[in-house]
Design an enzyme around this catalytic site. Structure first.
Site, PDB file in Angstrom:
ATOM      1  CB  ILE A   1       0.151   1.948   5.024  1.00 44.83           C
ATOM      2  CG1 ILE A   1      -0.677   1.385   6.190  1.00 44.83           C
ATOM      3  CG2 ILE A   1       1.492   2.469   5.539  1.00 44.83           C
ATOM      4  CD1 ILE A   1      -0.048   0.196   6.883  1.00 44.83           C
TER       5      ILE A   1
ATOM      6  CE1 TYR B   1       0.730  -9.462   4.431  1.00 43.82           C
ATOM      7  CE2 TYR B   1       0.413 -10.171   6.709  1.00 43.82           C
ATOM      8  CZ  TYR B   1       0.664  -9.168   5.782  1.00 43.82           C
ATOM      9  OH  TYR B   1       0.879  -7.879   6.211  1.00 43.82           O
TER      10      TYR B   1
END
Length: 339
Positions: free
Chosen positions: A62, A203
């Site tokens: 990204i 995460y």
């Protein structure tokens, strides 16, 4: 016109309108505020050109796609990650596809876990460009492992990179924005920062921490309305995030990153990010269906969401233990997009 006929026409119009809304929602790949901003809001081409944008994690995924699209808008760029050679590759491509010159792009190697280097890095950016208009906190790593099998060192590393490194760099940049009384802080969170999933406890924890921190920071900056804080929450996106994820040991790599074709195209995700930045949106959800609908359930019917999460989570863990891509059959996307 008779009253009965008028009511019938009114009902037909209402049903048609609801039908159009349903079709629009089924095809949606972002939250409704974001899609409204894309349709009727300020254009990135108008708002973001001539700005200085610092992107961490700019060497792949990204972050890489983001700097390509920003370069086409004419923004000056600071590219950071630990991979110097990859940053140079990204810089060269930016020069090829845009009108930017060498002086408009600064390659600035940066390790988010080396917090003592962040102040010097910030000074280097200011020395080059004199200002930082947008900080994009994109650098970070994901995780693919079960908690019971995972060393605590993995959780320490995840929090150091995703959370502590991000807020450390933000702390170095923020005084400059406060002095100028303007700026944008954009942080790449995740839909996993709003909900949860098996195999990514560390995460998820780091992204939940980022949400809590930047929501609080936004409220502390109320005296500076021209400094905006945006949390970007994408779902599955085509990138190297699985390939580079932590496993049960810090040094061990993911054995089967799986096929990424079913995930949202990186280019589309980044375009919606630019819309968010141009319109100073506070929090955005970027994902295709049925993932997006699943997180609306999380928002409005969390107990039902947990029931569904447990059903799907069982399949995800089975895939993982069988050596398959954990996400390969977690959902069946309603549509596919290619790069």
């Amino acid at each position: 016109m008779s009253w009965d006929l008028f009511l019938s026409l009114l009902l037909a119009c209402a049903l048609l309108y609801l039908g159009l809304l349903l079709v629009y929602f089924v095809r949606a790949d972002g939250d409704l505020t974001l899609l409204w901003a894309e349709w009727q809001g300020r254009r990135p081409e108008w708002e973001l050109s001539d700005m200085v944008v610092w992107v961490t994690g700019a060497s792949s995924g990204i972050g890489e796609e983001l700097v390509y699209q920003l370069s086409k808008l004419g923004t000056s760029l600071v590219l950071s990650s630990r991979k110097v050679n990859e940053l140079e590759r990204v810089k060269n491509k930016c020069l090829e596809i845009s009108n930017l010159k060498e002086k408009d792009i600064l390659v600035l190697p940066l390790d988010l876990t080396d917090r003592n280097s962040h102040e010097a890095a910030t000074k280097r950016v200011l020395q080059q460009f004199g200002q930082i208009d947008i900080l994009v906190n994109n650098g970070g790593r994901s995780q693919r492992s079960l908690f019971e099998e995972t060393d605590l060192d993995v959780y320490k590393e995840i929090m150091e990179i995703n959370f502590m490194g991000t807020i450390s760099l933000t702390k170095c940049v923020l005084p400059h924005m406060i002095e100028r009384k303007q700026g944008k802080i954009v942080t790449m969170s995740s839909l996993m920062g709003l909900a949860a999933a098996p195999l990514g406890s560390g995460y998820c924890a780091s992204k939940h921490a980022l949400h809590g921190f930047f929501n609080s920071l936004r409220s502390e900056l109320v005296m500076y309305p021209e400094i905006t804080v945006t949390n970007i929450c994408p779902g599955p996106v085509q990138s190297n995030i699985v390939q580079n994820a932590f496993t049960e040991k810090v040094s061990k790599k993911v054995e089967n990153p799986g096929n990424q074709h079913y995930k949202m195209a990186t280019s589309r995700c980044v375009r919606l990010m630019l819309v968010s930045m141009a319109n100073d949106l506070k929090e955005v959800w970027i994902s295709e269906q049925p993932y997006l609908f699943f997180f609306y359930i999380w928002q409005y019917a969390p107990t039902w969401a947990w029931w569904l999460t447990n059903k799907l989570g069982h399949r995800r863990i089975e895939n993982f233990k069988s050596g398959l891509d954990a996400d390969s059959s977690y959902f069946r996307p309603m549509k596919k997009k290619s790069n």
